[in-house]
Design an enzyme around this catalytic site. Sequence first.
Site, mmCIF file in Angstrom:
data_model
loop_
_atom_site.group_PDB
_atom_site.id
_atom_site.type_symbol
_atom_site.label_atom_id
_atom_site.label_comp_id
_atom_site.label_asym_id
_atom_site.label_seq_id
_atom_site.Cartn_x
_atom_site.Cartn_y
_atom_site.Cartn_z
ATOM 1 N N ASP A 82 0.811 -1.223 0.000
ATOM 2 C CA ASP A 82 0.000 0.000 0.000
ATOM 3 C C ASP A 82 0.844 1.274 0.000
ATOM 4 O O ASP A 82 0.311 2.378 0.119
ATOM 5 C CB ASP A 82 -0.921 0.025 1.240
ATOM 6 C CG ASP A 82 -2.232 -0.732 1.011
ATOM 7 O OD1 ASP A 82 -2.661 -0.856 -0.157
ATOM 8 O OD2 ASP A 82 -2.825 -1.192 2.010
ATOM 9 N N ARG A 107 0.337 -1.527 7.866
ATOM 10 C CA ARG A 107 0.858 -0.356 7.155
ATOM 11 C C ARG A 107 1.849 0.451 7.998
ATOM 12 O O ARG A 107 2.386 1.465 7.517
ATOM 13 C CB ARG A 107 -0.298 0.543 6.678
ATOM 14 C CG ARG A 107 -1.201 -0.096 5.632
ATOM 15 C CD ARG A 107 -2.082 0.927 4.925
ATOM 16 N NE ARG A 107 -1.306 1.828 4.085
ATOM 17 C CZ ARG A 107 -1.810 2.888 3.440
ATOM 18 N NH1 ARG A 107 -3.097 3.184 3.554
ATOM 19 N NH2 ARG A 107 -1.043 3.670 2.707
ATOM 20 N N ARG A 153 -10.439 5.414 10.764
ATOM 21 C CA ARG A 153 -8.984 5.326 10.820
ATOM 22 C C ARG A 153 -8.406 6.297 11.870
ATOM 23 O O ARG A 153 -8.080 5.882 12.965
ATOM 24 C CB ARG A 153 -8.373 5.601 9.437
ATOM 25 C CG ARG A 153 -8.778 4.583 8.370
ATOM 26 C CD ARG A 153 -8.177 3.220 8.633
ATOM 27 N NE ARG A 153 -8.508 2.245 7.607
ATOM 28 C CZ ARG A 153 -7.780 1.989 6.521
ATOM 29 N NH1 ARG A 153 -6.683 2.653 6.285
ATOM 30 N NH2 ARG A 153 -8.146 1.059 5.666
ATOM 31 N N HIS A 182 -11.865 6.851 4.658
ATOM 32 C CA HIS A 182 -10.921 7.968 4.825
ATOM 33 C C HIS A 182 -11.654 9.228 4.381
ATOM 34 O O HIS A 182 -12.412 9.184 3.392
ATOM 35 C CB HIS A 182 -9.708 7.810 3.900
ATOM 36 C CG HIS A 182 -8.523 7.126 4.512
ATOM 37 N ND1 HIS A 182 -7.685 6.300 3.779
ATOM 38 C CD2 HIS A 182 -8.002 7.164 5.770
ATOM 39 C CE1 HIS A 182 -6.714 5.856 4.561
ATOM 40 N NE2 HIS A 182 -6.884 6.367 5.770
ATOM 41 N N CYS A 276 -4.952 9.616 -2.963
ATOM 42 C CA CYS A 276 -4.202 8.724 -2.061
ATOM 43 C C CYS A 276 -2.752 8.562 -2.502
ATOM 44 O O CYS A 276 -1.869 8.323 -1.685
ATOM 45 C CB CYS A 276 -4.837 7.339 -2.027
ATOM 46 S SG CYS A 276 -6.557 7.321 -1.581
HETATM 47 N N1 ARG Z 1 -5.459 -0.188 1.008
HETATM 48 C C1 ARG Z 1 -5.225 1.081 1.596
HETATM 49 C C2 ARG Z 1 -5.820 1.160 2.988
HETATM 50 O O1 ARG Z 1 -6.865 0.615 3.202
HETATM 51 C C3 ARG Z 1 -5.773 2.153 0.713
HETATM 52 C C4 ARG Z 1 -5.501 3.532 1.195
HETATM 53 C C5 ARG Z 1 -5.985 4.550 0.265
HETATM 54 N N2 ARG Z 1 -5.796 5.853 0.814
HETATM 55 C C6 ARG Z 1 -6.781 6.718 1.028
HETATM 56 N N3 ARG Z 1 -6.447 7.857 1.533
HETATM 57 N N4 ARG Z 1 -8.028 6.417 0.817
HETATM 58 O O2 ARG Z 1 -5.270 1.733 3.886
#
Ligand code: ARG
Length: 292
Positions: A82, A107, A153, A182, A276
């Site tokens: 990612d 991550r 998140r 997000h 992203c």
């Molecule tokens: N697979 C990543 C995650 O779930 C994708 C992140 C994409 N970033 C975003 N800002 N939407 O963390």
Amino acid sequence: MTLTAPEPSPAVTPVARAATTRSYLMCPPTYFDVVYAINEWMDPAVGVDIDLAMAQWLELVRTYRSLGHHVTLIEPVAGLPDMVFVTDSGLVVDGVAMGARYRSALRAVEAEHVLRWLNANGYPEARAPEFVNEGEGDFLVVGDVILAGTGFRSDPRSHPEVADRLGKEVLTLNLIDPTYYHLNTALGVLDDTTIAYLPKAFAPDSLTLLRARFPDALIADEADTAWLGLNLVSDGYNVVLAAQATGLAAQLSARGFRPVPVDFAEFRKSGGGIKCATLELRGARVRTKQRW
Ligand code: ARG
């Protein structure tokens, strides 16, 4: 006979929009893959086409450069599928940078690499935040204000932490739809005063706040957000967005912006889009001339 000037047409008055040159940090998708599922979009069984992903990412880089923007690259790291979504790993405002802290351990290491890059490239004082903070995934800068998402998140306690570190007003927005996990999947910044958003992604109190602060916002449709159309990057005039988000593109044109469509759909398999993949270095101190 007296001649009177014709009544001004009630049609939309064209607004003069102005682009400003930006600096972006990007990470090549060399190791991009979907091998775990930490959001609703990800399914490791589907498989990604890495050549297609690379071609789409290169086209995004080419697009930014053709618009006159600076693109700096961070080295991709094997085992971090990612890392191409580098925007989640930092926040840079007025030349002051912060690192990130991921909710998922999967991550976590990305944040360390990006923090090291920031420290070595003009931001020696940048530090990791104390609370879970997914960078520009959840923190979006609109002029002097930072809109901050929470619910899936970033920890709500990261919002005052950002306000304190960056010396900016931070407005908390509560996300309620797991598809839009997000903030940058549910809201796009078009210029210092204009945003676009998807109402259903926000809790009622946050919607009230958005309507009060941004009465002239563009209201997006799910036909566009399903393609991550709000995950866009604007320079104040040119708005780089998912090619499939045609309804939003039409709205942008009507409001005097110039939509610049780019197909980034391979990354949608991971729940990621154009924004992203693009961390803006606002007030960048070092402008690395780098060619890919
Ligand atoms: N697979 C990543 C995650 O779930 C994708 C992140 C994409 N970033 C975003 N800002 N939407 O963390």
